[in-house]
Design a protein around this motif. Structure first.
Motif, PDB file in Angstrom:
ATOM      1  N   LEU A  74      11.940   9.229  -2.077  1.00  0.00           N
ATOM      2  CA  LEU A  74      12.837   8.074  -2.192  1.00  0.00           C
ATOM      3  C   LEU A  74      12.122   6.774  -2.513  1.00  0.00           C
ATOM      4  O   LEU A  74      12.665   5.919  -3.217  1.00  0.00           O
ATOM      5  N   ARG A  75      10.928   6.598  -1.998  1.00  0.00           N
ATOM      6  CA  ARG A  75      10.155   5.376  -2.215  1.00  0.00           C
ATOM      7  C   ARG A  75       8.673   5.728  -2.225  1.00  0.00           C
ATOM      8  O   ARG A  75       8.263   6.696  -1.573  1.00  0.00           O
ATOM      9  N   PRO A  76       7.853   4.930  -2.906  1.00  0.00           N
ATOM     10  CA  PRO A  76       6.407   5.137  -2.778  1.00  0.00           C
ATOM     11  C   PRO A  76       5.945   4.742  -1.386  1.00  0.00           C
ATOM     12  O   PRO A  76       6.452   3.784  -0.798  1.00  0.00           O
ATOM     13  N   GLY A  77       5.008   5.514  -0.845  1.00  0.00           N
ATOM     14  CA  GLY A  77       4.460   5.205   0.465  1.00  0.00           C
ATOM     15  C   GLY A  77       3.137   4.474   0.352  1.00  0.00           C
ATOM     16  O   GLY A  77       2.425   4.573  -0.643  1.00  0.00           O
ATOM     17  N   ASP A  78       2.801   3.729   1.398  1.00  0.00           N
ATOM     18  CA  ASP A  78       1.541   2.985   1.481  1.00  0.00           C
ATOM     19  C   ASP A  78       0.526   3.862   2.201  1.00  0.00           C
ATOM     20  O   ASP A  78       0.706   4.204   3.378  1.00  0.00           O
TER      21      ASP A  78
END
Length: 293
Positions: A74-78
């Motif tokens: 769903l989103r890029p992770g850090d």
């Protein structure tokens, strides 16, 4: 891969440490994991997929192993921040267990996944045959191809990856493939070190490993190498089925294809065979694939 706070001399050990989740003492079915540093600073999709599967697996009755998962990135992770894993127990039947797992950073999901687990049971038995291809000892490794290239991604693929990858036909790291117009490829893969005798862990590591190569057939069919200037790729969704037990520290053969690409997206498909020729898994992944005009 560089270990968190350490050296990269043991890439398999670094991955195993990242997959060793910590349970939350106050909240049942909640876990936390760390990430391995990546050249782009984003969490590697295969890592969070494997971690989510292991979190779900720690909540099912003993003896049940994953046979399928379906996940959305769903989103890029850090990669510098911890990841929380919240598992929802959807069902525990007589033979199957279903779980929903959210991987969270900053209270927002970066991955949402449903997985299903089954007890070992007898049933109808058949499988596709493994294609005839050169063995892994006859194929150049990523280290052979990229060992002398001074670039962070070349170093990652050749030296810091936890898996030894050997492509048939040759890899497309630096130059396109003019001989595979349909984008088909086979890849031998094996962990660069031993893995504990834990079948849940081996199945999770197969999910980890496959994310490195699932979209390669799209590039191969488009006549583009990984080194294409301005190339942007990201996994969107991932589906996986395990058919039989697997060991990632033995050679596995991925036979891959790509049925379609359109609208900035491409679909990759794979069958995975063990070194004895048994079909152990089937995989499909759609990803964003964008190249400059």
């Amino acid at each position: 891969m560089t270990e968190p706070g350490g050296a990269s001399h043991d890439p398999v050990g670094a991955v195993l440490r990242a997959l060793d989740l910590t349970a939350d003492a106050q909240q049942p079915d909640v876990f936390e994991g760390q990430s391995l540093p990546q050249p782009q600073g984003r969490v590697f999709g295969g890592q969070v997929l494997a971690q989510a599967l292991l979190a779900a697996g720690r909540t099912v009755p003993d003896g049940r192993l994953p046979h399928s998962l379906h996940g959305y990135f769903l989103r890029p992770g850090d990669d510098a921040a911890p990841i929380g894993f919240a598992v929802e127990r959807l069902r525990d039947g007589r033979s199957f267990s279903a779980r929903r797992t959210h991987a969270l950073q900053g209270d927002v999901p970066i991955l949402s996944m449903i997985s299903s687990f089954q007890e070992r049971q007898p049933g109808i038995e058949y499988a596709e045959a493994m294609p005839v291809v050169p063995g892994p000892d006859e194929v150049a490794s990523a280290l052979d191809v990229l060992g002398d290239v001074d670039h962070p991604m070349a170093k990652f693929w050749a030296q810091e990856s936890a898996f030894d990858l050997r492509h048939i036909p040759g890899p497309i790291y630096l130059r396109p493939d003019a001989d595979s117009p349909l984008g088909r490829q086979s890849v031998w893969a094996r962990a660069r070190g031993p893995v504990p005798d834990d079948q849940l862990l081996h199945r999770a590591l197969l999910a980890y490993a496959c994310d490195q190569i699932m979209l390669e057939p799209v590039l191969r069919r488009a006549g583009r190498p990984w080194a294409t200037p301005g190339l942007s790729m990201a996994s969107l969704d991932h589906a996986m089925w395990w058919h039989r037990d697997v060991r990632v520290d033995d050679w596995l053969l991925f036979t891959q294809s790509t049925p379609s690409a359109q609208g900035g997206r491409g679909l990759g498909a794979a069958r995975v065979f063990d070194s004895d020729g048994a079909l152990v898994a089937s995989i499909a992944q759609e990803g964003m694939v964008r190249v400059p005009d």
